[in-house]
Scaffold this motif. Structure first.
Motif, short mmCIF file in Angstrom:
data_model
loop_
_atom_site.label_atom_id
_atom_site.label_comp_id
_atom_site.label_asym_id
_atom_site.label_seq_id
_atom_site.Cartn_x
_atom_site.Cartn_y
_atom_site.Cartn_z
N LEU A 156 0.83 -1.20 0.00
CA LEU A 156 0.00 0.00 0.00
C LEU A 156 0.87 1.26 0.00
O LEU A 156 0.57 2.24 -0.70
CB LEU A 156 -0.93 -0.02 1.21
CG LEU A 156 -1.85 1.19 1.41
CD1 LEU A 156 -2.64 1.49 0.14
CD2 LEU A 156 -2.79 0.97 2.57
N ILE A 157 1.95 1.24 0.76
CA ILE A 157 2.86 2.39 0.79
C ILE A 157 3.49 2.60 -0.58
O ILE A 157 3.61 3.73 -1.07
CB ILE A 157 3.93 2.21 1.87
CG1 ILE A 157 3.29 2.29 3.26
CG2 ILE A 157 5.04 3.26 1.74
CD1 ILE A 157 4.24 2.03 4.40
N ASN A 158 3.90 1.51 -1.22
CA ASN A 158 4.48 1.61 -2.57
C ASN A 158 3.47 2.21 -3.55
O ASN A 158 3.83 3.01 -4.43
CB ASN A 158 4.93 0.24 -3.06
CG ASN A 158 6.10 -0.30 -2.25
OD1 ASN A 158 6.80 0.45 -1.58
ND2 ASN A 158 6.30 -1.60 -2.30
N GLU A 159 2.21 1.83 -3.40
CA GLU A 159 1.16 2.39 -4.26
C GLU A 159 0.97 3.87 -3.98
O GLU A 159 0.79 4.68 -4.91
CB GLU A 159 -0.15 1.63 -4.03
CG GLU A 159 -0.10 0.18 -4.51
CD GLU A 159 -1.24 -0.67 -3.96
OE1 GLU A 159 -1.42 -1.80 -4.46
OE2 GLU A 159 -1.94 -0.21 -3.04
N LEU A 160 1.03 4.24 -2.72
CA LEU A 160 0.92 5.66 -2.35
C LEU A 160 2.04 6.49 -2.98
O LEU A 160 1.82 7.62 -3.45
CB LEU A 160 0.98 5.81 -0.83
CG LEU A 160 -0.31 5.74 -0.03
CD1 LEU A 160 0.00 5.75 1.45
CD2 LEU A 160 -1.22 6.90 -0.39
N LEU A 161 3.23 5.93 -2.98
CA LEU A 161 4.40 6.68 -3.44
C LEU A 161 4.42 6.91 -4.94
O LEU A 161 5.27 7.65 -5.44
CB LEU A 161 5.68 5.97 -2.99
CG LEU A 161 5.88 5.90 -1.47
CD1 LEU A 161 7.18 5.20 -1.12
CD2 LEU A 161 5.83 7.29 -0.84
N THR A 162 3.48 6.29 -5.67
CA THR A 162 3.37 6.62 -7.10
C THR A 162 2.86 8.05 -7.29
O THR A 162 2.94 8.59 -8.39
CB THR A 162 2.42 5.64 -7.82
OG1 THR A 162 1.11 5.73 -7.26
CG2 THR A 162 2.92 4.21 -7.70
N SER A 164 4.14 10.56 -5.52
CA SER A 164 5.17 11.36 -4.84
C SER A 164 5.33 12.75 -5.46
O SER A 164 5.49 13.75 -4.74
CB SER A 164 6.51 10.63 -4.86
OG SER A 164 6.46 9.47 -4.06
N LYS A 165 5.30 12.83 -6.79
CA LYS A 165 5.45 14.13 -7.45
C LYS A 165 4.33 15.08 -7.05
O LYS A 165 4.56 16.27 -6.80
CB LYS A 165 5.47 13.95 -8.97
CG LYS A 165 6.72 13.26 -9.50
CD LYS A 165 6.67 13.17 -11.02
CE LYS A 165 7.92 12.49 -11.56
NZ LYS A 165 7.88 12.38 -13.05
N SER A 173 4.30 16.27 3.12
CA SER A 173 5.43 15.43 3.53
C SER A 173 4.96 13.99 3.71
O SER A 173 4.67 13.54 4.83
CB SER A 173 6.05 15.96 4.83
OG SER A 173 6.55 17.26 4.65
N ILE A 174 4.87 13.29 2.61
CA ILE A 174 4.46 11.89 2.64
C ILE A 174 5.49 11.09 1.84
O ILE A 174 5.44 11.03 0.61
CB ILE A 174 3.05 11.68 2.04
CG1 ILE A 174 2.02 12.54 2.77
CG2 ILE A 174 2.66 10.20 2.13
CD1 ILE A 174 0.62 12.43 2.20
N GLU A 236 -0.72 9.78 -13.49
CA GLU A 236 -0.60 10.20 -14.89
C GLU A 236 -0.59 9.03 -15.85
O GLU A 236 -1.23 9.05 -16.90
CB GLU A 236 0.67 11.03 -15.07
CG GLU A 236 0.68 12.31 -14.24
CD GLU A 236 2.00 13.04 -14.34
OE1 GLU A 236 2.89 12.52 -15.03
OE2 GLU A 236 2.14 14.11 -13.73
N GLU A 237 0.14 7.97 -15.48
CA GLU A 237 0.28 6.85 -16.41
C GLU A 237 -1.00 6.02 -16.53
O GLU A 237 -1.10 5.15 -17.37
CB GLU A 237 1.43 5.93 -15.97
CG GLU A 237 1.21 5.25 -14.62
CD GLU A 237 1.68 6.11 -13.46
OE1 GLU A 237 1.93 5.57 -12.38
OE2 GLU A 237 1.80 7.34 -13.65
#
Length: 267
Positions: A156-162, A164-165, A173-174, A236-237
């Motif tokens: 879930l964290i990896n999905e959130l970090l998509t 990041s931009k 600050s996430i 975006e993707e």
């Protein structure tokens, strides 16, 4: 510990009974069971287990001053308050008072493993913050506080970090290092194949969680909404993926398509 031991004993009896019933069902159906059924396990004292596995383990026994303070708070309806003041338990008051007294003897942070509202209210108060008390309301939350992230939480964290931009562009600050834990994760699959994940993000140094809802298609994030749509981000993707969903729904379920369109645009 008495309640925990009672729960363990009851759980062992339930599981043993399930095994016996399953074996009996197989035998009644004509099957032969070659393995001998396990016996009901002996009673386990959780204190002995903890002492054997944790080097610095101690049991905090309440003393008379804890009982007196708990009684005073209960009598005068002083904070922290439970979810329902009419069903207050003296035990919870006693635990809170004992933990407060312990907090002055240590510089370490204190985590109470409980989903009871009285402890959540206490941890969120000035008294709780000064005592460095926080709450772990689920096994996943506790694991993260102990430095271990379950696989589904890391996913879930990896999905959130998509996103990041978008976080940086909005001064949020996430990041992986900012996130102390994620809790209250719930999944819902919609008729169009989109999966909605709702969750609370806890950021280091901030007691108030960020409420998030993320929509995914084929395991890839499409839309992320934070704090009741205060911030809405789009991957975006995956813009074409969102468009394809709507086109498919318009032909099959126009009523659902309208609802999904509103969902995607945050309306």
């Amino acid at each position: 510990m008495i309640e925990m031991n009672a729960w363990l004993e009851d759980e062992a009896k339930k599981r043993h009974s399930s095994l016996v019933n399953a074996a009996q069902l197989l035998q009644d159906s004509g099957y032969t069971i070659s393995a001998e059924l396990p016996q009901l396990p002996a009673k386990v004292d959780i204190c002995d287990v903890l002492k054997a596995s944790i080097k610095n383990y101690d049991v905090l026994e309440p003393e008379i001053e804890d009982y007196c303070e708990a009684e005073r708070r209960t009598s005068y309806r002083l904070p922290p308050h439970p979810k329902n003041p009419e069903h207050e338990e003296m035990r919870d008051r006693l635990i809170w008072c004992r933990i407060l007294r312990y907090s002055v003897t240590t510089k370490n942070s204190i985590v109470i493993v409980s989903h009871d509202q009285i402890f959540k209210n206490g941890a969120a108060s000035d008294e709780g913050r000064n005592a460095r008390i926080s709450i772990a309301s689920s096994p996943e939350d506790l694991d993260q506080r102990l430095g271990e992230r379950p696989a589904h939480i890391q996913t879930l964290i990896n999905e959130l970090l998509t996103f990041s931009k978008q976080f940086k562009a909005n001064n949020l600050s996430i990041s992986d290092s900012d996130i102390s834990s994620i809790d209250n994760v719930k999944n819902r699959r919609n008729v169009d194949g989109v999966v909605d994940k709702s969750f609370d993000i806890f950021i280091t140094g901030n007691d108030k969680p960020i409420q998030g809802v993320m929509s995914l298609l084929g395991g890839k994030p499409l839309v992320l909404s934070l704090n009741n749509k205060k911030h809405v981000f789009y991957a975006e993707e995956n813009e074409r993926g969102a468009e394809a969903i709507l086109q498919n729904l318009m032909s099959e379920r126009p009523d659902v398509a309208l609802s999904e369109l509103r969902h995607l645009i945050g309306d």
